[in-house]
Design an enzyme around this catalytic site. Sequence first.
Site, mmCIF file in Angstrom:
data_model
loop_
_atom_site.group_PDB
_atom_site.id
_atom_site.type_symbol
_atom_site.label_atom_id
_atom_site.label_comp_id
_atom_site.label_asym_id
_atom_site.label_seq_id
_atom_site.Cartn_x
_atom_site.Cartn_y
_atom_site.Cartn_z
ATOM 1 N N GLY A 32 -0.339 -6.118 -15.260
ATOM 2 C CA GLY A 32 -1.645 -6.491 -15.779
ATOM 3 C C GLY A 32 -1.844 -6.253 -17.259
ATOM 4 O O GLY A 32 -2.776 -6.813 -17.847
ATOM 5 N N SER A 102 2.413 -4.497 -9.946
ATOM 6 C CA SER A 102 0.958 -4.419 -10.001
ATOM 7 C C SER A 102 0.367 -5.824 -9.825
ATOM 8 O O SER A 102 0.677 -6.502 -8.852
ATOM 9 C CB SER A 102 0.517 -3.752 -11.308
ATOM 10 O OG SER A 102 -0.789 -3.251 -11.205
ATOM 11 N N SER A 103 -0.460 -6.312 -10.761
ATOM 12 C CA SER A 103 -0.962 -7.680 -10.605
ATOM 13 C C SER A 103 0.191 -8.671 -10.634
ATOM 14 O O SER A 103 0.114 -9.741 -10.020
ATOM 15 C CB SER A 103 -1.984 -8.022 -11.696
ATOM 16 O OG SER A 103 -1.401 -7.920 -12.976
ATOM 17 N N GLU A 126 4.664 -1.910 -6.194
ATOM 18 C CA GLU A 126 3.345 -1.277 -6.259
ATOM 19 C C GLU A 126 2.217 -2.295 -6.414
ATOM 20 O O GLU A 126 1.540 -2.381 -7.437
ATOM 21 C CB GLU A 126 3.322 -0.221 -7.365
ATOM 22 C CG GLU A 126 4.313 0.902 -7.063
ATOM 23 C CD GLU A 126 4.136 2.162 -7.878
ATOM 24 O OE1 GLU A 126 4.667 3.192 -7.461
ATOM 25 O OE2 GLU A 126 3.463 2.115 -8.930
ATOM 26 N N TRP A 183 -7.830 -6.437 -19.814
ATOM 27 C CA TRP A 183 -7.478 -6.056 -18.441
ATOM 28 C C TRP A 183 -8.679 -5.445 -17.720
ATOM 29 O O TRP A 183 -8.985 -5.831 -16.583
ATOM 30 C CB TRP A 183 -6.315 -5.060 -18.456
ATOM 31 C CG TRP A 183 -5.959 -4.584 -17.084
ATOM 32 C CD1 TRP A 183 -5.136 -5.206 -16.189
ATOM 33 C CD2 TRP A 183 -6.445 -3.408 -16.431
ATOM 34 N NE1 TRP A 183 -5.080 -4.483 -15.012
ATOM 35 C CE2 TRP A 183 -5.875 -3.377 -15.142
ATOM 36 C CE3 TRP A 183 -7.312 -2.384 -16.820
ATOM 37 C CZ2 TRP A 183 -6.149 -2.357 -14.227
ATOM 38 C CZ3 TRP A 183 -7.582 -1.358 -15.917
ATOM 39 C CH2 TRP A 183 -6.995 -1.350 -14.636
ATOM 40 N N TYR A 187 -9.422 -7.806 -14.506
ATOM 41 C CA TYR A 187 -8.469 -7.582 -13.420
ATOM 42 C C TYR A 187 -8.910 -6.635 -12.299
ATOM 43 O O TYR A 187 -8.753 -6.973 -11.120
ATOM 44 C CB TYR A 187 -7.148 -7.058 -14.002
ATOM 45 C CG TYR A 187 -6.255 -8.108 -14.619
ATOM 46 C CD1 TYR A 187 -5.016 -8.419 -14.070
ATOM 47 C CD2 TYR A 187 -6.632 -8.788 -15.778
ATOM 48 C CE1 TYR A 187 -4.177 -9.368 -14.639
ATOM 49 C CE2 TYR A 187 -5.803 -9.733 -16.360
ATOM 50 C CZ TYR A 187 -4.581 -10.024 -15.781
ATOM 51 O OH TYR A 187 -3.765 -10.973 -16.348
ATOM 52 N N SER A 220 -0.905 6.850 -3.132
ATOM 53 C CA SER A 220 -1.352 5.788 -4.038
ATOM 54 C C SER A 220 -1.007 4.399 -3.515
ATOM 55 O O SER A 220 -1.801 3.463 -3.640
ATOM 56 C CB SER A 220 -0.731 5.981 -5.424
ATOM 57 O OG SER A 220 -1.140 7.187 -5.999
ATOM 58 N N HIS A 242 4.945 3.531 -12.056
ATOM 59 C CA HIS A 242 4.423 2.159 -12.056
ATOM 60 C C HIS A 242 5.213 1.207 -12.957
ATOM 61 O O HIS A 242 5.109 -0.008 -12.807
ATOM 62 C CB HIS A 242 2.958 2.193 -12.499
ATOM 63 C CG HIS A 242 2.127 1.069 -11.965
ATOM 64 N ND1 HIS A 242 2.101 0.703 -10.634
ATOM 65 C CD2 HIS A 242 1.266 0.214 -12.589
ATOM 66 C CE1 HIS A 242 1.266 -0.304 -10.460
ATOM 67 N NE2 HIS A 242 0.760 -0.631 -11.634
#
Length: 264
Positions: A32, A102-103, A126, A183, A187, A220, A242
């Site tokens: 993202g 992520s995204s 993730e 972001w 997002y 998480s 991440h």
Amino acid sequence: MRTRSTISTPNGITWYYEQEGTGPDVVLVPDGLGECQMFDSSVSQIAAQGFRVTTFDMPGMSRSAKAPPETYTEVTAQKLASYVISVLDALDIKHATVWGCSSGASTVVALLLGYPDRIRNAMCHELPTKLLDHLSNTAVLEDEEISKILANVMLNDVSGGSEAWQAMGDEVHARLHKNYPVWARGYPRTIPPSAPVKDLEALRGKPLDWTVGAATPTESFFDNIVTATKAGVNIGLLPGMHFPYVSHPDVFAKYVVETTQKHL
């Protein structure tokens, strides 16, 4: 030799992209924060193993900042997938392996499900499915305050390696400083609800490999582990948290190469 250039697509986005190597296509979709320099070292390592590797800054971010506001507000996985397809079309990439975190993870799964004829296999890391108020609530703050908060979160909470994160350099961090408010406002409230992982049967049997960070607190992304297991999707660990492509680029590149080779 790496190509660094820009290309425009019919949706009004002017993309900054990088491409290196020859062979089957591998596309690295940014997270993202939208900054493809995070893949810098890995691009060359993957390309050296006989692949053409492409990455790009995301719409409204970094060097792809010239983009219509609708491409970086109320962002969903499905919208991002359509934008990525547009740049693949422009670059004449017809069939590719895709990676995303992520995204970006949501994006590559949406690509796999929505454009199966274009995707050889997908790797997601993730994938966010839960609304996180402490991140969503930053949207109402001033730009400078958002950037200060998120820069601290990224460095100290999720980077998986503060030295490697800082080592990306002043130019990258200056771009990220501008990306953080984009972001925060576009997002966190809309990406998790759009996660394309609710239909387990749609995921079953697809060429999908899923990872979480070995140092990420289990709670998480525990839902990632559960969803992948229920859908029969291969789930594994990458070192760090991440951003494994920043904290452990050599291991990341090796993972991408070996996973892609399974699907050739």
